[in-house]
Write a protein that holds these residues in place. Structure first.
Motif, PDB file in Angstrom:
ATOM      1  N   GLY A 190      -3.585  10.790   1.181  1.00  0.00           N
ATOM      2  CA  GLY A 190      -3.316  10.670   2.612  1.00  0.00           C
ATOM      3  C   GLY A 190      -4.472  10.051   3.365  1.00  0.00           C
ATOM      4  O   GLY A 190      -4.279   9.183   4.235  1.00  0.00           O
ATOM      5  N   VAL A 191      -5.680  10.480   3.049  1.00  0.00           N
ATOM      6  CA  VAL A 191      -6.870   9.893   3.674  1.00  0.00           C
ATOM      7  C   VAL A 191      -6.989   8.422   3.280  1.00  0.00           C
ATOM      8  O   VAL A 191      -7.277   7.564   4.119  1.00  0.00           O
ATOM      9  N   THR A 192      -6.719   8.146   2.020  1.00  0.00           N
ATOM     10  CA  THR A 192      -6.734   6.749   1.562  1.00  0.00           C
ATOM     11  C   THR A 192      -5.694   5.929   2.313  1.00  0.00           C
ATOM     12  O   THR A 192      -5.971   4.792   2.719  1.00  0.00           O
ATOM     13  N   GLY A 193      -4.513   6.486   2.499  1.00  0.00           N
ATOM     14  CA  GLY A 193      -3.464   5.785   3.247  1.00  0.00           C
ATOM     15  C   GLY A 193      -3.890   5.504   4.685  1.00  0.00           C
ATOM     16  O   GLY A 193      -3.601   4.429   5.218  1.00  0.00           O
ATOM     17  N   GLY A 194      -4.543   6.456   5.312  1.00  0.00           N
ATOM     18  CA  GLY A 194      -5.036   6.250   6.671  1.00  0.00           C
ATOM     19  C   GLY A 194      -6.067   5.138   6.742  1.00  0.00           C
ATOM     20  O   GLY A 194      -6.034   4.291   7.638  1.00  0.00           O
ATOM     21  N   ILE A 195      -6.979   5.137   5.786  1.00  0.00           N
ATOM     22  CA  ILE A 195      -7.998   4.078   5.755  1.00  0.00           C
ATOM     23  C   ILE A 195      -7.363   2.717   5.488  1.00  0.00           C
ATOM     24  O   ILE A 195      -7.699   1.733   6.139  1.00  0.00           O
ATOM     25  N   TYR A 225       0.818  -1.214   0.000  1.00  0.00           N
ATOM     26  CA  TYR A 225       0.000   0.000   0.000  1.00  0.00           C
ATOM     27  C   TYR A 225       0.854   1.269   0.000  1.00  0.00           C
ATOM     28  O   TYR A 225       0.630   2.168  -0.812  1.00  0.00           O
ATOM     29  N   ALA A 226       1.796   1.361   0.896  1.00  0.00           N
ATOM     30  CA  ALA A 226       2.606   2.581   1.023  1.00  0.00           C
ATOM     31  C   ALA A 226       3.428   2.849  -0.230  1.00  0.00           C
ATOM     32  O   ALA A 226       3.557   3.995  -0.674  1.00  0.00           O
ATOM     33  N   ALA A 283      -4.350   1.861   6.182  1.00  0.00           N
ATOM     34  CA  ALA A 283      -3.578   1.463   7.355  1.00  0.00           C
ATOM     35  C   ALA A 283      -4.464   0.792   8.392  1.00  0.00           C
ATOM     36  O   ALA A 283      -4.078  -0.199   9.016  1.00  0.00           O
ATOM     37  N   ILE A 284      -5.671   1.315   8.559  1.00  0.00           N
ATOM     38  CA  ILE A 284      -6.613   0.697   9.488  1.00  0.00           C
ATOM     39  C   ILE A 284      -7.022  -0.684   8.978  1.00  0.00           C
ATOM     40  O   ILE A 284      -7.109  -1.650   9.749  1.00  0.00           O
TER      41      ILE A 284
END
Length: 103
Positions: free
Chosen positions: A90-95, A46-47, A97-98
């Motif tokens: 960034g929001v996609t990355g946060g989601i 993902y990252a 990550a969860i």
């Protein structure tokens, strides 16, 4: 003289639709990248894919803003394009990550 004819070397102003279209296209591109990454990529990647998507959005923003052929407001339009893409990814990355942490 008409409004579109340059006077003494000045360029005609960029229309509001063209200005927002050149910015919104990059935001839409980042959203498309986010959906593709979330649906196709492996959790461990993902990252990596998100950072590559941001790089592609930066390059796309440069191309989109240079394609307008307007120097006035170039930096502001470029900053708005890249900032929007950064927020979307960034929001996609946060989601993601969860999602990755829950697996």
């Amino acid at each position: 003289m008409s409004e579109t004819t340059p006077v003494s070397g000045d360029q005609p102003r960029l229309s509001r639709g063209a200005r927002f279209g050149s910015i919104g296209a990059i935001w839409l591109l980042s959203l498309v990248f986010a959906v593709i990454i979330a649906s196709v990529s492996h959790v461990d990647q993902y990252a990596t894919w998100l950072s590559l998507a941001l790089a592609a959005c930066v390059l796309g923003a440069l191309v989109a803003q240079l394609a307008t052929q307007q120097k006035d407001g170039f930096v502001d339009r470029l900053a708005a394009s890249v900032t929007g893409a950064f927020i979307v990814l960034g929001v996609t990355g946060g989601i993601l990550a969860i999602v990755a942490a829950s697996q």
